[in-house]
Structure formats: structure tokens, C-alpha cells
Motif scaffolding. Structure first.
Motif, short mmCIF file in Angstrom:
data_model
loop_
_atom_site.label_atom_id
_atom_site.label_comp_id
_atom_site.label_asym_id
_atom_site.label_seq_id
_atom_site.Cartn_x
_atom_site.Cartn_y
_atom_site.Cartn_z
N HIS A 6 0.84 -1.20 0.00
CA HIS A 6 0.00 0.00 0.00
C HIS A 6 0.87 1.25 0.00
N GLN A 7 0.57 2.19 -0.90
CA GLN A 7 1.31 3.45 -0.98
C GLN A 7 0.63 4.49 -0.10
N GLY A 8 1.41 5.38 0.48
CA GLY A 8 0.85 6.45 1.30
C GLY A 8 0.91 6.11 2.77
N PRO A 9 0.22 6.91 3.58
CA PRO A 9 0.27 6.70 5.03
C PRO A 9 -0.41 5.39 5.44
N LEU A 10 0.01 4.87 6.57
CA LEU A 10 -0.62 3.66 7.10
C LEU A 10 -2.07 3.97 7.47
N LYS A 11 -2.97 3.08 7.09
CA LYS A 11 -4.40 3.27 7.38
C LYS A 11 -4.88 2.17 8.31
N ILE A 12 -5.72 2.56 9.25
CA ILE A 12 -6.34 1.60 10.16
C ILE A 12 -7.83 1.89 10.18
N GLN A 13 -8.63 0.88 9.83
CA GLN A 13 -10.08 1.04 9.91
C GLN A 13 -10.53 0.73 11.34
N TYR A 14 -10.77 1.81 12.07
CA TYR A 14 -11.12 1.70 13.49
C TYR A 14 -11.69 3.06 13.87
N ASP A 15 -12.55 3.09 14.83
CA ASP A 15 -13.13 4.36 15.28
C ASP A 15 -12.01 5.27 15.80
N ALA A 16 -11.90 6.47 15.22
CA ALA A 16 -10.80 7.38 15.56
C ALA A 16 -10.82 7.79 17.03
N HIS A 17 -11.99 8.07 17.58
CA HIS A 17 -12.08 8.46 18.99
C HIS A 17 -11.63 7.32 19.89
N SER A 18 -12.06 6.11 19.60
CA SER A 18 -11.66 4.95 20.40
C SER A 18 -10.16 4.70 20.28
N PHE A 19 -9.62 4.91 19.08
CA PHE A 19 -8.18 4.71 18.87
C PHE A 19 -7.38 5.72 19.70
N LYS A 20 -7.80 6.99 19.69
CA LYS A 20 -7.11 8.01 20.48
C LYS A 20 -7.16 7.68 21.97
N THR A 21 -8.31 7.20 22.42
CA THR A 21 -8.45 6.81 23.82
C THR A 21 -7.51 5.65 24.14
N MET A 22 -7.43 4.67 23.25
CA MET A 22 -6.54 3.53 23.45
C MET A 22 -5.08 3.98 23.52
N VAL A 23 -4.67 4.86 22.61
CA VAL A 23 -3.29 5.35 22.60
C VAL A 23 -3.00 6.09 23.91
N GLU A 24 -3.95 6.87 24.37
CA GLU A 24 -3.76 7.60 25.63
C GLU A 24 -3.58 6.63 26.80
N ILE A 25 -4.39 5.59 26.84
CA ILE A 25 -4.32 4.62 27.94
C ILE A 25 -3.01 3.84 27.89
N ILE A 26 -2.64 3.33 26.71
CA ILE A 26 -1.43 2.51 26.66
C ILE A 26 -0.16 3.36 26.81
N SER A 27 -0.25 4.65 26.50
CA SER A 27 0.93 5.50 26.70
C SER A 27 1.20 5.73 28.18
N LYS A 28 0.19 5.54 29.01
CA LYS A 28 0.35 5.68 30.46
C LYS A 28 0.69 4.36 31.14
N ASP A 29 0.72 3.28 30.36
CA ASP A 29 0.98 1.95 30.91
C ASP A 29 2.47 1.75 31.14
N LYS A 30 2.92 2.05 32.34
CA LYS A 30 4.35 1.95 32.67
C LYS A 30 4.83 0.50 32.63
N LEU A 31 3.97 -0.45 32.94
CA LEU A 31 4.36 -1.86 32.92
C LEU A 31 4.80 -2.27 31.52
N PHE A 32 4.12 -1.74 30.47
CA PHE A 32 4.48 -2.06 29.10
C PHE A 32 5.91 -1.62 28.80
N TYR A 33 6.28 -0.42 29.22
CA TYR A 33 7.62 0.09 28.95
C TYR A 33 8.69 -0.66 29.73
N TYR A 34 8.42 -0.98 30.96
CA TYR A 34 9.44 -1.61 31.81
C TYR A 34 9.54 -3.12 31.60
#
Length: 108
Positions: free
Chosen positions: A75-103
Motif C-alpha cells: 500500500h502506498q501512502g500513510p498507514l491506514k487503520i479502519q477503526y473508530d478514531a475516537h476509540s483509537f485516540k483513547t486507546m493510545v492515551e491509555i497505553i501511553s500511560k501503561d508503565k508496565l508495558f515500557y518496563y
């Protein structure tokens, strides 16, 4: 009368280089350390900037794999994900705060 040679200190050259890199990153609107993803339905997609450190999170990996099945790997161009944008932003916000994932990541 001697001409003075222009000399450049390392700090001057560093500043000059860093400014040019910032301009390159701003041309396409992508800040260093982020990956642009187009998220939404086929009709309406929103550009969401995801920190590169989250790209290998299992939730995002799964969505990217589903996207690869949908659009293909060539696929040419930016990566596309078919998913609700609001839910995706919420998910990114939650997992970015997940310190266990990083450590819990093994060192490369």
C-alpha cells in the motif's frame, strides 16, 4: 593586512544542523518520534500521530496486521487503520500511560 578566517565552533554548527532537521520534519508535518496513522472509516479518516515507542504495543500491532490484510503490504501512502478514531485516540492515551508495558520490554 591579514584577512580573518571565519571559524565555526562545534556548537554553532550543531545549532545550524538541528534547525535544518527541524525544518525537514515540519515540511511533512511529522514530528521526530511519531508515526502518522490514518484512522477511521473509508469515508472519514483522521490523521493521528502515534509515538514510535507505542508501535510495537500488542493492540496496535494487531490493528496494523488487520490493516495489512485489508490494504496489503504494498500500500502506498500513510498507514491506514479502519477503526473508530475516537476509540483509537483513547486507546493510545491509555497505553501511553501503561508503565508496565515500557518496563517489561527486553533490551535490544
Amino acid at each position: 593586512m591579514k584577512k580573518k578566517k571565519k571559524t565555526f565552533s562545534a556548537s554553532t554548527m550543531y545549532m545550524r544542523l538541528s534547525r535544518s532537521k527541524e525544518k525537514v520534519g515540519e515540511e511533512n508535518g511529522v514530528r521526530k518520534g511519531y508515526v502518522p496513522l490514518m484512522v477511521g472509516s473509508e469515508e472519514v479518516m483522521e490523521r493521528i500521530m502515534v509515538p514510535t515507542k507505542l508501535i510495537d504495543h500488542p493492540y496496535i500491532v494487531e490493528l496494523l496486521e488487520l490493516s495489512a490484510k485489508e490494504y496489503g503490504y504494498n500500500h502506498q501512502g500513510p498507514l491506514k487503520i479502519q477503526y473508530d478514531a475516537h476509540s483509537f485516540k483513547t486507546m493510545v492515551e491509555i497505553i501511553s500511560k501503561d508503565k508496565l508495558f515500557y518496563y517489561s520490554k527486553p533490551f535490544s
